[in-house]
Design a protein around this motif. Structure first.
Motif, PDB file in Angstrom:
ATOM      1  N   UNK A 141      10.503 -14.085   5.333  1.00  0.00           N
ATOM      2  CA  UNK A 141       9.695 -12.897   5.869  1.00  0.00           C
ATOM      3  C   UNK A 141       9.464 -11.837   4.851  1.00  0.00           C
ATOM      4  N   UNK A 171      -4.587 -14.158   5.463  1.00  0.00           N
ATOM      5  CA  UNK A 171      -4.472 -12.870   4.744  1.00  0.00           C
ATOM      6  C   UNK A 171      -5.776 -12.473   4.311  1.00  0.00           C
ATOM      7  N   UNK A 172      -6.754 -13.164   4.694  1.00  0.00           N
ATOM      8  CA  UNK A 172      -8.243 -12.877   4.442  1.00  0.00           C
ATOM      9  C   UNK A 172      -8.698 -11.505   4.309  1.00  0.00           C
ATOM     10  N   UNK A 214       0.910  -1.246  -0.111  1.00  0.00           N
ATOM     11  CA  UNK A 214      -0.048  -0.092   0.059  1.00  0.00           C
ATOM     12  C   UNK A 214       0.775   1.157  -0.032  1.00  0.00           C
ATOM     13  N   UNK A 215       1.980   1.253   0.609  1.00  0.00           N
ATOM     14  CA  UNK A 215       3.007   2.316   0.920  1.00  0.00           C
ATOM     15  C   UNK A 215       4.471   2.121   0.282  1.00  0.00           C
ATOM     16  N   UNK A 248       1.237  -9.454   7.501  1.00  0.00           N
ATOM     17  CA  UNK A 248       1.387 -10.503   6.564  1.00  0.00           C
ATOM     18  C   UNK A 248       3.141 -11.214   6.499  1.00  0.00           C
ATOM     19  N   UNK A 249       3.729 -10.598   7.273  1.00  0.00           N
ATOM     20  CA  UNK A 249       5.307 -11.334   7.392  1.00  0.00           C
ATOM     21  C   UNK A 249       5.220 -12.544   7.877  1.00  0.00           C
ATOM     22  N   UNK A 250       4.068 -12.657   9.019  1.00  0.00           N
ATOM     23  CA  UNK A 250       4.095 -13.856   9.671  1.00  0.00           C
ATOM     24  C   UNK A 250       2.734 -14.903   9.244  1.00  0.00           C
ATOM     25  N   UNK A 251       1.754 -14.196   8.308  1.00  0.00           N
ATOM     26  CA  UNK A 251       0.652 -14.786   8.033  1.00  0.00           C
ATOM     27  C   UNK A 251       0.773 -16.042   7.137  1.00  0.00           C
ATOM     28  N   UNK A 275      -1.408 -18.749   4.578  1.00  0.00           N
ATOM     29  CA  UNK A 275      -2.389 -18.190   3.529  1.00  0.00           C
ATOM     30  C   UNK A 275      -3.726 -17.818   4.343  1.00  0.00           C
ATOM     31  N   UNK A 314      12.942 -14.063  13.721  1.00  0.00           N
ATOM     32  CA  UNK A 314      11.696 -13.382  13.345  1.00  0.00           C
ATOM     33  C   UNK A 314      11.500 -12.098  14.346  1.00  0.00           C
ATOM     34  N   UNK A 357       6.526 -12.607   2.532  1.00  0.00           N
ATOM     35  CA  UNK A 357       5.505 -13.022   2.972  1.00  0.00           C
ATOM     36  C   UNK A 357       4.864 -11.385   3.271  1.00  0.00           C
ATOM     37  N   UNK A 358       5.887 -10.678   3.709  1.00  0.00           N
ATOM     38  CA  UNK A 358       5.220  -9.226   3.923  1.00  0.00           C
ATOM     39  C   UNK A 358       4.742  -8.368   3.029  1.00  0.00           C
ATOM     40  N   UNK A 383       0.383   1.018   8.656  1.00  0.00           N
ATOM     41  CA  UNK A 383       1.043   0.376   7.223  1.00  0.00           C
ATOM     42  C   UNK A 383       1.931  -0.497   8.055  1.00  0.00           C
ATOM     43  N   UNK A 384       2.505  -0.356   8.947  1.00  0.00           N
ATOM     44  CA  UNK A 384       3.790  -1.440   9.525  1.00  0.00           C
ATOM     45  C   UNK A 384       2.886  -2.653  10.135  1.00  0.00           C
ATOM     46  N   UNK A 443       1.540 -16.785  -1.467  1.00  0.00           N
ATOM     47  CA  UNK A 443       2.033 -17.481  -0.437  1.00  0.00           C
ATOM     48  C   UNK A 443       2.028 -19.044  -0.678  1.00  0.00           C
ATOM     49  N   UNK A 452      -2.616 -13.077  -1.227  1.00  0.00           N
ATOM     50  CA  UNK A 452      -2.913 -14.460  -1.301  1.00  0.00           C
ATOM     51  C   UNK A 452      -2.351 -15.444  -1.845  1.00  0.00           C
ATOM     52  N   UNK A 510       0.255  -3.839   9.029  1.00  0.00           N
ATOM     53  CA  UNK A 510      -0.293  -4.705   7.711  1.00  0.00           C
ATOM     54  C   UNK A 510       1.197  -5.161   7.205  1.00  0.00           C
ATOM     55  N   UNK A 511       2.191  -4.784   7.117  1.00  0.00           N
ATOM     56  CA  UNK A 511       3.603  -5.579   6.825  1.00  0.00           C
ATOM     57  C   UNK A 511       3.901  -6.662   7.886  1.00  0.00           C
ATOM     58  N   UNK A 552      14.988  -3.647   8.431  1.00  0.00           N
ATOM     59  CA  UNK A 552      14.688  -5.065   8.779  1.00  0.00           C
ATOM     60  C   UNK A 552      15.876  -5.942   8.439  1.00  0.00           C
ATOM     61  N   UNK A 579       3.327 -10.292   0.229  1.00  0.00           N
ATOM     62  CA  UNK A 579       2.542 -11.123  -0.609  1.00  0.00           C
ATOM     63  C   UNK A 579       0.961 -11.062  -0.579  1.00  0.00           C
ATOM     64  N   UNK A 629      11.717  -8.153  13.093  1.00  0.00           N
ATOM     65  CA  UNK A 629      10.537  -7.461  13.328  1.00  0.00           C
ATOM     66  C   UNK A 629      10.665  -6.282  14.032  1.00  0.00           C
ATOM     67  N   UNK A 656       2.635 -18.208  10.616  1.00  0.00           N
ATOM     68  CA  UNK A 656       3.856 -19.173  10.003  1.00  0.00           C
ATOM     69  C   UNK A 656       5.145 -18.616  10.495  1.00  0.00           C
TER      70      UNK A 656
END
Lengths: 202, 202
Positions: free
Chosen positions: A189, B200-201, A151-152, B192-195, B197, B156, A192-193, B185-186, A200, A197, B188-189, A163, A195, B160, B149
């Motif tokens: 990481x 991320x819904x 998004x940004x 995602x970085x640990x999500x 599939x 990690x 994923x950060x 914003x952070x 992944x 859906x 969201x990242x 990081x 990605x 982070x 994940x």
């Protein structure tokens, strides 16, 4: 910058830079004198001024060289083909490898920003922005191709660089994980950060 | 540490700490003398020694207080209920807010690690590990509950924290984004970085 050409200076220059970098990293720019740097190199303080007009220029040149080396190394190594994800993986691994191999320069480049003159600060900040922009372009391309969700992109580039640079604070050569393994963990990481859906699946 | 109790010292102590922090952040620990700190506070150098036995102790106390404040602020603010994702969002927002509000202490705490005596370094590193362990526990809980994940929870957590602390290098109060927007914003990242599939819904 003023610089005496010739064999004496060609040999002494790198030794002065190495000594200054090491002393700045250990004690901080403000606490290190030109006399100390000369002592470390084994020359008279006056001899330093054949190489550099002052300590500020020496600091600036160290930081400029570091950033220019970083930029040109990435520009050489960046994949010529492949999509944004291929570029992002290459960037991730490159950044970790380059920065862990130059820990002192990375530390000084961050810590001594406050000691640059305003004009020198602008120049170094410009090079830093150039580097961030390389990553930002990859993230924008990935978002456009819908293989990434970002998004940004500007903020994301700074977040990811912070990081990745953080590896320097804890990585040790003889640690549990090799640098290649560390690269793989961070790449997972990073991937994923950004990605969506779909990204992944792997 | 040696400390004279009483009203004089109670007033002077915080002023000495504030002056030392600001001078260390600006010039670096090694370049700052006890005389300079005294001058900034407006007392004689000798008066400083009623408060602290030496400059090393002053630095250590600044760093110890910073880390203890960070730990106790998080322990107070950590959600009492909710799963690992709720905890992770709270941690993300907390870390950004706490660190941007104490930029000088964060900078000194990172930069001056090299100037701590070995024993003091161990103590500060221990507090830093305590903080990282708080995040690591959240990531482990998330992985166990299969809402995250995370292949290397320890790494990690450091990755982070480095990413989030990086906000300090670019965030400005009057910038395009408010701190709340930056947090979003952070988050969201980070999310995602640990999500996996499934995560991320949203």
């Amino acid at each position: 910058m003023a610089r005496t050409q010739g064999s004496h200076s060609d040999i002494t220059g790198p030794r002065i830079r190495a000594a200054a970098l090491s002393l700045f990293a250990r004690h901080g720019y403000a606490a290190v004198s030109m006399r100390q740097i000369a002592g470390e190199v084994g020359v008279q303080a006056g001899a330093l001024y054949n190489y550099t007009p002052d300590k500020q220029t020496l600091l600036f040149e160290l930081m400029r060289t570091h950033m220019e080396d970083l930029l040109s190394a990435w520009d050489t190594e960046a994949p010529q083909a492949g999509g944004a994800m291929v570029q992002l993986e290459a960037f991730t691994r490159f950044h970790i490898r380059f920065n862990t191999s130059r820990a002192e320069a990375v530390f000084v480049s961050y810590m001594e920003l406050r000691n640059l003159s305003p004009e020198n600060f602008e120049l170094i900040e410009g090079l830093r922005r150039d580097y961030e922009t390389r990553l930002e372009a990859i993230l924008r391309a990935g978002a456009e191709a819908r293989v990434m969700v970002v998004t940004e992109p500007r903020i994301a580039s700074m977040a990811l660089i912070a990081m990745l640079t953080g590896v320097n604070t804890w990585f040790r050569e003889k640690g549990r994980l090799s640098l290649a393994q560390v690269e793989a963990v961070y790449w997972d990481m990073v991937r994923r950060s950004v990605a969506g859906e779909a990204g992944l699946g792997a």
